[in-house]
Enzyme design. Sequence first.
Site, mmCIF file in Angstrom:
data_model
loop_
_atom_site.group_PDB
_atom_site.id
_atom_site.type_symbol
_atom_site.label_atom_id
_atom_site.label_comp_id
_atom_site.label_asym_id
_atom_site.label_seq_id
_atom_site.Cartn_x
_atom_site.Cartn_y
_atom_site.Cartn_z
ATOM 1 N N ARG A 47 0.841 -1.203 0.000
ATOM 2 C CA ARG A 47 0.000 0.000 0.000
ATOM 3 C C ARG A 47 0.873 1.249 0.000
ATOM 4 O O ARG A 47 0.584 2.229 -0.659
ATOM 5 C CB ARG A 47 -0.961 0.011 1.208
ATOM 6 C CG ARG A 47 -1.691 1.343 1.341
ATOM 7 C CD ARG A 47 -2.918 1.337 2.226
ATOM 8 N NE ARG A 47 -2.765 0.592 3.452
ATOM 9 C CZ ARG A 47 -1.983 0.934 4.486
ATOM 10 N NH1 ARG A 47 -1.258 2.032 4.438
ATOM 11 N NH2 ARG A 47 -1.919 0.173 5.563
ATOM 12 N N TYR A 99 -15.408 18.524 -15.463
ATOM 13 C CA TYR A 99 -15.797 17.113 -15.581
ATOM 14 C C TYR A 99 -16.867 16.807 -14.528
ATOM 15 O O TYR A 99 -16.670 17.097 -13.349
ATOM 16 C CB TYR A 99 -14.554 16.240 -15.379
ATOM 17 C CG TYR A 99 -14.843 14.759 -15.380
ATOM 18 C CD1 TYR A 99 -15.182 14.101 -16.549
ATOM 19 C CD2 TYR A 99 -14.794 14.021 -14.207
ATOM 20 C CE1 TYR A 99 -15.468 12.749 -16.548
ATOM 21 C CE2 TYR A 99 -15.068 12.664 -14.198
ATOM 22 C CZ TYR A 99 -15.406 12.044 -15.370
ATOM 23 O OH TYR A 99 -15.690 10.700 -15.360
ATOM 24 N N ASP A 171 -6.265 19.722 -14.848
ATOM 25 C CA ASP A 171 -6.662 18.400 -15.342
ATOM 26 C C ASP A 171 -6.330 18.372 -16.831
ATOM 27 O O ASP A 171 -6.982 19.019 -17.643
ATOM 28 C CB ASP A 171 -8.155 18.178 -15.100
ATOM 29 C CG ASP A 171 -8.625 16.790 -15.508
ATOM 30 O OD1 ASP A 171 -7.959 16.158 -16.353
ATOM 31 O OD2 ASP A 171 -9.665 16.339 -14.990
ATOM 32 N N LYS A 196 -7.663 7.174 -19.479
ATOM 33 C CA LYS A 196 -7.934 7.647 -20.829
ATOM 34 C C LYS A 196 -6.707 7.445 -21.720
ATOM 35 O O LYS A 196 -6.284 6.323 -21.899
ATOM 36 C CB LYS A 196 -8.410 9.101 -20.761
ATOM 37 C CG LYS A 196 -9.445 9.366 -19.635
ATOM 38 C CD LYS A 196 -10.763 8.642 -19.840
ATOM 39 C CE LYS A 196 -11.688 8.640 -18.637
ATOM 40 N NZ LYS A 196 -11.990 9.961 -18.065
HETATM 41 C C1 PLP Z 1 -12.460 10.469 -16.862
HETATM 42 C C2 PLP Z 1 -12.066 11.797 -16.383
HETATM 43 C C3 PLP Z 1 -11.853 12.038 -15.020
HETATM 44 C C4 PLP Z 1 -12.113 10.983 -13.961
HETATM 45 O O1 PLP Z 1 -11.209 9.942 -14.052
HETATM 46 P P1 PLP Z 1 -11.556 8.425 -13.589
HETATM 47 O O2 PLP Z 1 -10.323 7.705 -13.946
HETATM 48 O O3 PLP Z 1 -12.776 8.016 -14.356
HETATM 49 O O4 PLP Z 1 -11.825 8.482 -12.124
HETATM 50 C C5 PLP Z 1 -11.429 13.293 -14.634
HETATM 51 N N1 PLP Z 1 -11.231 14.273 -15.531
HETATM 52 C C6 PLP Z 1 -11.419 14.079 -16.851
HETATM 53 C C7 PLP Z 1 -11.161 15.201 -17.789
HETATM 54 C C8 PLP Z 1 -11.842 12.838 -17.327
HETATM 55 O O5 PLP Z 1 -12.047 12.656 -18.633
#
Ligand code: PLP
Length: 376
Positions: A47, A99, A171, A196
């Site tokens: 962890r 988001y 982000d 992603k």
């Molecule tokens: C998918 C996404 C998230 C969240 O990420 P997860 O891996 O689904 O928790 C945050 N910001 C953006 C821009 C995203 O496309």
Amino acid sequence: MKIETRAVHAGRKVDPSTGAVTPPIVLSSTFERDADGKYSRGFGYSREENPNRAMLEQCLTSLEGGKEALAFSSGLAVVTALIQGLEPGDHIIAPEDVYYGLRQVVGQVFGKWKLDISYVDLTDLEALGAAMRPATRLLILETPSNPLMRITDLAAVSAIARKANVITVCDSTFATMMLQRPLELGIDMVMHSTTKYIGGHSDVVGGALITGFDNYLFERCRSSQRHGGAVPSPFDCWLTLRGISTLPLRMRAHSDNAAQVAAFLAAHRAIEAVHYPGLPSHSGHTVAARQMSGFGGMLSAQVRACRNTTMAVAAATRVFTRATSLGGPHSFIEHRASIEGLQSRIPQNLLRMSIGLENPGDLIADLDQALASNVR
Ligand SMILES: *Cc1c(COP(=O)(O)O)cnc(C)c1O
């Protein structure tokens, strides 16, 4: 070394015990102590630290050009850790079109905490200035944004935040470190949903936070990760790192394909609007052209039709898959308003597309037939 080389090599080395070129997956939850009680090999309990996570974090640090990185179990686990790191009474600013999962974290996970958060149009620098308060500690921004692909001026926003001593977190999920360099533009920390493009194959969920310098909020996020336990598994880390090797190539292909699809849609009589920062008609095109080295694989389009016809267009595609998420080899098409539910502010005639790695001509032909059979 250049970024393509680091994408293949950073954080990895040939395994000294076997010569394996691809790193082994270390599933062990615990590690042997030295006779004197130390852990001279660097690992005590998975962890807190694990070899696969360490490799991924080193690679992410190198690619983003940061000081240090933390890998999390999901993108939203990063958001959760950031909020956990604040003090009661601290004020957060986030983009109005953030988001939608962040609003869920704020409203549901932290529902009882009475968080003080303002959602602001960050393309409007005056609105940002007006939203700043003495208690503002964290500014979250997201560019390109979801799903209208709005562009925030990273250099301008970071300068405003820096003057007010507010920590900025960008982000950068849609762009990745291949197309956008937030730390070089003055942003303090960068987060990604590695689910992603970074993982890149729609087969692993993960998140990452990379900091440009030591700061208390990053340290508290480290504590959420290691002590709170928001950790990715060794296999998750291994898959993400494997995906990263091809990230530079994939981002180029996604961007090329999306540019062709965007141009096709922009010229189509059944399409009312296309939201793609690579199009000169896009409101954020000038800033995007300045701060991005490519425009990425995400776009959205508004069909000249009602909600039902718009959903029928998505249903009529054969190469695109109707699915949420983005950044994988498959092209996805999604009626965003119905995914987000009743509180969604997304137009009902909008389809969001993650343009994959298929042949762009096949994608265009697919959209052409789906539009022709539904919109007249
Ligand atoms: C998918 C996404 C998230 C969240 O990420 P997860 O891996 O689904 O928790 C945050 N910001 C953006 C821009 C995203 O496309």
